[in-house]
Write a protein that holds these residues in place. Structure first.
Motif, PDB file in Angstrom:
ATOM      1  N   LEU A 198       7.960   4.786   1.692  1.00  0.00           N
ATOM      2  CA  LEU A 198       6.690   5.249   1.139  1.00  0.00           C
ATOM      3  C   LEU A 198       5.578   4.217   1.271  1.00  0.00           C
ATOM      4  O   LEU A 198       4.417   4.537   1.000  1.00  0.00           O
ATOM      5  CB  LEU A 198       6.854   5.547  -0.360  1.00  0.00           C
ATOM      6  N   THR A 253       0.842  -1.189   0.000  1.00  0.00           N
ATOM      7  CA  THR A 253       0.000   0.000   0.000  1.00  0.00           C
ATOM      8  C   THR A 253       0.880   1.243   0.000  1.00  0.00           C
ATOM      9  O   THR A 253       1.839   1.326   0.770  1.00  0.00           O
ATOM     10  CB  THR A 253      -0.908   0.031   1.254  1.00  0.00           C
ATOM     11  N   LEU A 254       0.555   2.200  -0.853  1.00  0.00           N
ATOM     12  CA  LEU A 254       1.279   3.474  -0.902  1.00  0.00           C
ATOM     13  C   LEU A 254       0.706   4.385   0.186  1.00  0.00           C
ATOM     14  O   LEU A 254      -0.457   4.760   0.127  1.00  0.00           O
ATOM     15  CB  LEU A 254       1.132   4.126  -2.281  1.00  0.00           C
ATOM     16  N   VAL A 255       1.522   4.720   1.190  1.00  0.00           N
ATOM     17  CA  VAL A 255       1.037   5.519   2.316  1.00  0.00           C
ATOM     18  C   VAL A 255       1.629   6.926   2.351  1.00  0.00           C
ATOM     19  O   VAL A 255       1.194   7.763   3.133  1.00  0.00           O
ATOM     20  CB  VAL A 255       1.289   4.818   3.669  1.00  0.00           C
ATOM     21  N   ARG A 256       2.639   7.192   1.517  1.00  0.00           N
ATOM     22  CA  ARG A 256       3.202   8.536   1.404  1.00  0.00           C
ATOM     23  C   ARG A 256       3.275   8.914  -0.073  1.00  0.00           C
ATOM     24  O   ARG A 256       3.420   8.057  -0.930  1.00  0.00           O
ATOM     25  CB  ARG A 256       4.593   8.601   2.028  1.00  0.00           C
ATOM     26  N   SER A 257       3.196  10.202  -0.347  1.00  0.00           N
ATOM     27  CA  SER A 257       3.150  10.693  -1.718  1.00  0.00           C
ATOM     28  C   SER A 257       4.489  10.522  -2.433  1.00  0.00           C
ATOM     29  O   SER A 257       5.549  10.592  -1.815  1.00  0.00           O
ATOM     30  CB  SER A 257       2.764  12.166  -1.712  1.00  0.00           C
ATOM     31  N   GLN A 268      10.055   7.072  -7.947  1.00  0.00           N
ATOM     32  CA  GLN A 268       8.726   7.139  -8.564  1.00  0.00           C
ATOM     33  C   GLN A 268       8.529   5.965  -9.510  1.00  0.00           C
ATOM     34  O   GLN A 268       7.447   5.364  -9.551  1.00  0.00           O
ATOM     35  CB  GLN A 268       8.556   8.447  -9.326  1.00  0.00           C
ATOM     36  N   ARG A 288      -1.907   5.723  -6.809  1.00  0.00           N
ATOM     37  CA  ARG A 288      -2.276   6.888  -6.003  1.00  0.00           C
ATOM     38  C   ARG A 288      -2.140   6.548  -4.520  1.00  0.00           C
ATOM     39  O   ARG A 288      -1.936   5.390  -4.161  1.00  0.00           O
ATOM     40  CB  ARG A 288      -3.703   7.321  -6.314  1.00  0.00           C
ATOM     41  N   MET A 289      -2.283   7.543  -3.688  1.00  0.00           N
ATOM     42  CA  MET A 289      -2.191   7.352  -2.237  1.00  0.00           C
ATOM     43  C   MET A 289      -3.249   6.340  -1.761  1.00  0.00           C
ATOM     44  O   MET A 289      -4.384   6.351  -2.247  1.00  0.00           O
ATOM     45  CB  MET A 289      -2.439   8.692  -1.521  1.00  0.00           C
ATOM     46  N   HIS A 290      -2.865   5.488  -0.843  1.00  0.00           N
ATOM     47  CA  HIS A 290      -3.729   4.478  -0.217  1.00  0.00           C
ATOM     48  C   HIS A 290      -4.228   3.419  -1.197  1.00  0.00           C
ATOM     49  O   HIS A 290      -5.170   2.699  -0.907  1.00  0.00           O
ATOM     50  CB  HIS A 290      -4.903   5.135   0.512  1.00  0.00           C
ATOM     51  N   HIS A 291      -3.577   3.335  -2.356  1.00  0.00           N
ATOM     52  CA  HIS A 291      -3.878   2.284  -3.324  1.00  0.00           C
ATOM     53  C   HIS A 291      -3.129   1.035  -2.889  1.00  0.00           C
ATOM     54  O   HIS A 291      -1.956   1.106  -2.536  1.00  0.00           O
ATOM     55  CB  HIS A 291      -3.430   2.739  -4.722  1.00  0.00           C
ATOM     56  N   HIS A 293       5.234  12.633  -4.921  1.00  0.00           N
ATOM     57  CA  HIS A 293       5.554  13.954  -5.454  1.00  0.00           C
ATOM     58  C   HIS A 293       6.816  14.484  -4.803  1.00  0.00           C
ATOM     59  O   HIS A 293       6.980  14.441  -3.585  1.00  0.00           O
ATOM     60  CB  HIS A 293       4.395  14.931  -5.252  1.00  0.00           C
TER      61      HIS A 293
END
Length: 64
Positions: free
Chosen positions: A58, A12-16, A25, A35-38, A18
């Motif tokens: 991340l 799970t992606l928990v930090r951006s 990336q 995306r976030m929380h995906h 960007h």
């Protein structure tokens, strides 16, 4: 070599992403995160482990 019988990971992606390095990336995108929380389920392979280790700050990782 003992087989755990569990060969997938829930990531799970928990930090951006960007403002992060381009190769970080790319690792996130390579894991299939958009995306976030995906959350995605990926195979527990050395290639995926390497990408996860590079951007561990991340991600949240669980055995699935």
């Amino acid at each position: 070599m003992a087989d755990k019988g569990n060969n997938t990971l829930k990531v799970t992606l928990v930090r951006s992403i960007h403002g992060r390095l381009k190769n970080h990336q790319a690792c996130v995108r390579g894991l299939g995160l958009r995306r976030m929380h995906h959350t995605v389920t990926v195979a527990d392979t050395p290639e995926n482990r390497g990408m996860i280790n590079r951007v561990a700050y991340l991600l949240q990782v669980e055995e699935a």
